[in-house]
Design an enzyme around this catalytic site. Structure first.
Site, PDB file in Angstrom:
ATOM      1  CE  LYS A 134      -3.701  -2.538   2.177  1.00  0.00           C
ATOM      2  NZ  LYS A 134      -4.249  -3.133   3.388  1.00  0.00           N
ATOM      3  CD  GLN A 161      -3.514  -4.763   6.481  1.00  0.00           C
ATOM      4  OE1 GLN A 161      -3.648  -3.690   5.909  1.00  0.00           O
ATOM      5  NE2 GLN A 161      -3.725  -5.908   5.879  1.00  0.00           N
ATOM      6  CG  ASP A 214     -10.432  -1.059   4.897  1.00  0.00           C
ATOM      7  OD1 ASP A 214      -9.970  -1.515   3.847  1.00  0.00           O
ATOM      8  OD2 ASP A 214      -9.862  -1.134   6.004  1.00  0.00           O
TER       9      ASP A 214
HETATM   10  N1  GUN Z   1      -6.488  -7.263   5.727  1.00  0.00           N
HETATM   11  C1  GUN Z   1      -6.500  -7.913   4.535  1.00  0.00           C
HETATM   12  N2  GUN Z   1      -7.179  -7.192   3.617  1.00  0.00           N
HETATM   13  C2  GUN Z   1      -7.585  -6.048   4.235  1.00  0.00           C
HETATM   14  C3  GUN Z   1      -8.311  -4.913   3.796  1.00  0.00           C
HETATM   15  O1  GUN Z   1      -8.749  -4.786   2.640  1.00  0.00           O
HETATM   16  N3  GUN Z   1      -8.513  -3.943   4.750  1.00  0.00           N
HETATM   17  C4  GUN Z   1      -8.062  -4.062   6.035  1.00  0.00           C
HETATM   18  N4  GUN Z   1      -8.329  -3.065   6.877  1.00  0.00           N
HETATM   19  N5  GUN Z   1      -7.397  -5.123   6.462  1.00  0.00           N
HETATM   20  C5  GUN Z   1      -7.150  -6.103   5.568  1.00  0.00           C
END
Ligand code: GUN
Length: 288
Positions: A52, A96, A119
């Site tokens: 990211k 996350q 998200d």
């Molecule tokens: N963990 C794995 N994929 C994601 C996601 O798209 N968002 C978040 N917040 N955690 C994750």
């Protein structure tokens, strides 16, 4: 042989457009800024967060990663989220997941300011999506829809089968496909005759989290197969679909890696830019 739905290529096209939008915002004096909170030492999460950050760097978006120890308390994590909610320089917040036990995810995602919820997991935003109102949409399903769109795969009137019913992927995926006028079936661990359901699918989305769970006999010839899975087997990353066999039957298919995962990151940045643009628009309104 199936057409490859290339997430690497399509996400690069998306990122180019996002870079132009980022530059435009910066020219207006606002630097779009994503804040990511990473709690604990989960190896896969650390890799996702790094991806990211790299994507943010690529398009010139500011990003901050706040690393917190695995024994962080719920209270301290919630205080951190409150601080980011109140920080006017932050437009998008992502905590996350999964969080290390015993931290609770539900209260965290409900605490994130819905306007900074990149998200699309906040209950208010999930509700808006269900009602067909504009809202940040969960990044993986949004990325799957962008792939279908890029490859001109018809959705309206088609049979779509989503395998997996998670709040983060399966459920919003089904809603987006329904809004695009597909006839949608959601299958899960208690579904009977799963293979029969899958074989009816013109569009099959595999979001189960089990390596190579979808076998070639479960795929209708010519179907579009979207593989959301990221599983590690013997040091290799594989999807939820038995790709090698499936590509000889499917009409189009996403690889793993290089498929949906790349799109998820691109959609996260897209949601962050949307949030920054909304922030500018609302600050212009309130200054008039
Ligand atoms: N963990 C794995 N994929 C994601 C996601 O798209 N968002 C978040 N917040 N955690 C994750």
């Amino acid at each position: 042989m199936a057409e490859l739905m290339d997430g690497k290529l399509v996400s690069a096209l998306v990122l180019d457009k996002l870079q132009a939008r980022t530059e435009l915002l910066k020219a207006q004096g606002v630097a779009p800024h994503l804040a990511v909170v990473l709690v604990g030492e989960d190896e896969a999460s650390a890799i996702y967060v790094r991806n990211k950050q790299r994507a943010c760097d690529r398009i010139g978006m500011d990003s901050t990663v706040i690393r917190m120890p695995g024994d962080t308390t719920q209270q301290i994590l919630e205080d951190q989220v409150r601080e980011l909610n109140a920080d006017p320089s932050v437009h998008g917040i992502l905590v996350q997941f999964p969080l290390p036990a015993p931290l609770q995810e539900g209260p965290i995602l409900a605490l994130i300011d819905p306007t900074k919820d990149v998200d699309g997991f906040h209950p208010a935003n999930v509700g808006r999506l269900m009602n067909g109102l504009p809202a940040p949409v969960s990044c993986t399903p949004k990325g799957c829809m962008a792939l279908l769109d890029h490859y001109n795969i018809p959705v309206s009137g088609k049979e779509a089968v989503v395998v997996g019913r998670s709040n983060t992927v399966g459920k919003p995926m089904a809603v987006l496909l329904m809004q695009a006028n597909a006839t949608v079936t959601i299958c899960h661990s208690r579904t009977q005759n799963l293979a029969d359901h899958c074989r009816r699918a013109d569009i099959l989305v595999a979001a189960i989290g089990k390596a190579r769970f979808i076998t070639v006999d479960m795929i209708k010839p010519g179907a579009t197969v979207i593989d959301v899975g990221i599983n590690r087997v013997d040091g290799k990353v594989v999807g939820d679909v038995d790709f090698a066999a499936a590509q000889s039957v499917a009409g189009a298919i996403t690889p793993v890696p290089g498929g949906v995962g790349r799109m998820t990151v691109a959609m996260l940045l897209s949601n962050t830019l949307d949030a920054a643009e909304r922030w500018i628009a609302s600050s212009l309104c309130s200054s008039q």
